[in-house]
Write a protein that holds these residues in place. Sequence first.
Motif, PDB file in Angstrom:
ATOM      1  N   MET A   1      39.397  42.840  31.173  1.00  0.00           N
ATOM      2  CA  MET A   1      39.084  43.330  32.597  1.00  0.00           C
ATOM      3  C   MET A   1      40.311  42.290  33.296  1.00  0.00           C
ATOM      4  O   MET A   1      40.515  41.411  33.246  1.00  0.00           O
ATOM      5  CB  MET A   1      37.928  43.188  32.983  1.00  0.00           C
ATOM      6  N   SER A   2      40.811  43.428  34.104  1.00  0.00           N
ATOM      7  CA  SER A   2      41.544  42.208  35.048  1.00  0.00           C
ATOM      8  C   SER A   2      41.559  41.193  36.333  1.00  0.00           C
ATOM      9  O   SER A   2      39.959  41.588  36.328  1.00  0.00           O
ATOM     10  CB  SER A   2      42.843  43.099  35.483  1.00  0.00           C
ATOM     11  N   ASP A   3      41.817  40.233  36.187  1.00  0.00           N
ATOM     12  CA  ASP A   3      41.272  39.618  37.687  1.00  0.00           C
ATOM     13  C   ASP A   3      40.750  39.876  38.794  1.00  0.00           C
ATOM     14  O   ASP A   3      39.883  39.998  39.165  1.00  0.00           O
ATOM     15  CB  ASP A   3      42.236  37.700  37.706  1.00  0.00           C
TER      16      ASP A   3
ATOM     17  N   GLU B   1      39.871  43.207  39.094  1.00  0.00           N
ATOM     18  CA  GLU B   1      38.839  43.755  39.197  1.00  0.00           C
ATOM     19  C   GLU B   1      37.684  42.778  38.683  1.00  0.00           C
ATOM     20  O   GLU B   1      36.097  43.135  38.941  1.00  0.00           O
ATOM     21  CB  GLU B   1      38.649  44.781  37.385  1.00  0.00           C
ATOM     22  N   GLN B   2      37.506  41.958  38.038  1.00  0.00           N
ATOM     23  CA  GLN B   2      36.513  40.712  38.159  1.00  0.00           C
ATOM     24  C   GLN B   2      35.555  40.836  39.303  1.00  0.00           C
ATOM     25  O   GLN B   2      34.518  40.398  39.856  1.00  0.00           O
ATOM     26  CB  GLN B   2      36.997  39.583  37.130  1.00  0.00           C
ATOM     27  N   GLN B   3      37.295  39.821  40.635  1.00  0.00           N
ATOM     28  CA  GLN B   3      36.641  39.864  42.317  1.00  0.00           C
ATOM     29  C   GLN B   3      36.035  40.982  42.169  1.00  0.00           C
ATOM     30  O   GLN B   3      35.445  40.946  43.353  1.00  0.00           O
ATOM     31  CB  GLN B   3      38.090  39.937  42.638  1.00  0.00           C
TER      32      GLN B   3
ATOM     33  N   LEU C   1      34.036  43.164  41.028  1.00  0.00           N
ATOM     34  CA  LEU C   1      32.414  43.408  40.741  1.00  0.00           C
ATOM     35  C   LEU C   1      32.100  41.768  41.212  1.00  0.00           C
ATOM     36  O   LEU C   1      30.651  42.256  41.810  1.00  0.00           O
ATOM     37  CB  LEU C   1      32.459  43.147  38.957  1.00  0.00           C
ATOM     38  N   ASP C   2      32.503  40.676  41.271  1.00  0.00           N
ATOM     39  CA  ASP C   2      31.609  39.790  41.868  1.00  0.00           C
ATOM     40  C   ASP C   2      31.346  39.707  43.264  1.00  0.00           C
ATOM     41  O   ASP C   2      30.317  39.946  44.404  1.00  0.00           O
ATOM     42  CB  ASP C   2      32.466  38.288  41.422  1.00  0.00           C
TER      43      ASP C   2
ATOM     44  N   LYS D   1      28.703  41.896  43.605  1.00  0.00           N
ATOM     45  CA  LYS D   1      27.207  41.440  43.691  1.00  0.00           C
ATOM     46  C   LYS D   1      26.272  40.767  44.676  1.00  0.00           C
ATOM     47  O   LYS D   1      25.932  41.246  44.599  1.00  0.00           O
ATOM     48  CB  LYS D   1      27.645  41.195  41.970  1.00  0.00           C
TER      49      LYS D   1
END
Length: 361
Positions: A1-3, A5-7, A9-10, A13
């Motif tokens: 997962m790319s950084d 994409e994590q941003q 998702l966070d 959320k």
Amino acid sequence: MSDREQQRLDFLKSAGLADAERAPLPGDASTRRYERLTTPSGRSLMLMDQAPAAESRPCDPAWTPAERQAQGWNAIARLSAGRIEAFAAVANHLRSLGLSAPEIMAVDADAGLAVLEDFGDGLFARVIENGEPEEPLYLAAVEALASLHQAETPQTLSGPAGEWPLQIYDAVALKGGADLFVEWMPKLEPRLVFADSALSEWDAAWAPVIREAEAQASVMAHRDYHAENLIWLPERQGAARVGMIDFQDAVRAHPSWDLHSLLQDARRDVSPELEARALDHYFTLRPDLDREAFMRSYAALAALNEARILGIFARLIVRDGKPRYRAFMARMWDHLQRNIPLAGQAVQTWFDTHVPAELRR
């Protein structure tokens, strides 16, 4: 997962949308991307994703012309570099006037992410293609502009992600836009060769048009106001039926700017008859305007804008490998040739001298 994409998702959320279904939407000529979000309850929202580092810096109002040239295109043209805080501030201003801009449901300007109200897929261009009569839509779009133009135009806009300056569409930005024509058209069409003397004549020809445009920069201009950026909201009333998007590059400009963007569109034909009726409607809504003087500026600035757009299309084709933009160029040439005689004798002479008729297509 790319950084990145994590941003996303966070952020989702934190906005209470971790369980939303995500559907990417087709891209455009910008560095932005959008996803449609569908919550478990069936509500539809939009995720705007514009990484702040994806473009050069936006223009600082304090920068000199030389500093703007050194900082790059966003600074020259006074573009927002896609900043989320610009979108949020302009949206807030439009909504305060009773106009339809997406409500900002959640925003993280530092991350370049926002959740927006979803206006749906009813772009003017699509609903007209599907049989909706076009005149009511265009007249409503003119009503929205008249409402905007009659309102106070603040120098600074405030929104849920902070303040954003509403800068003047000034001589540096206008000339920078016009110069895209002489920079990029020869790279697309090698038969066009502009010597230094031709470039000096180009500057002199547009100088009075640009001076007048800067002097009359009195209203907020969307700057990309056309049938692919307006969404029909028939359940609303009056000017609020016009849903506006992609307005983050708004500036203070001559009030004709958004009108000719709408009525001399690069992407679809608007008949001269509809253009005339729409302009009549605008002047009915703004009876204190000097129509003759306004229309001189309308034609001259339309010509400048059409030269700018032809340069942009040439750049997209040559530099960015996007040949589909060639399909729009004949329409832009038609608009430009209609306006050239009204833009001043110097502009007419320049095109007659330096751009053969067979290349204006």
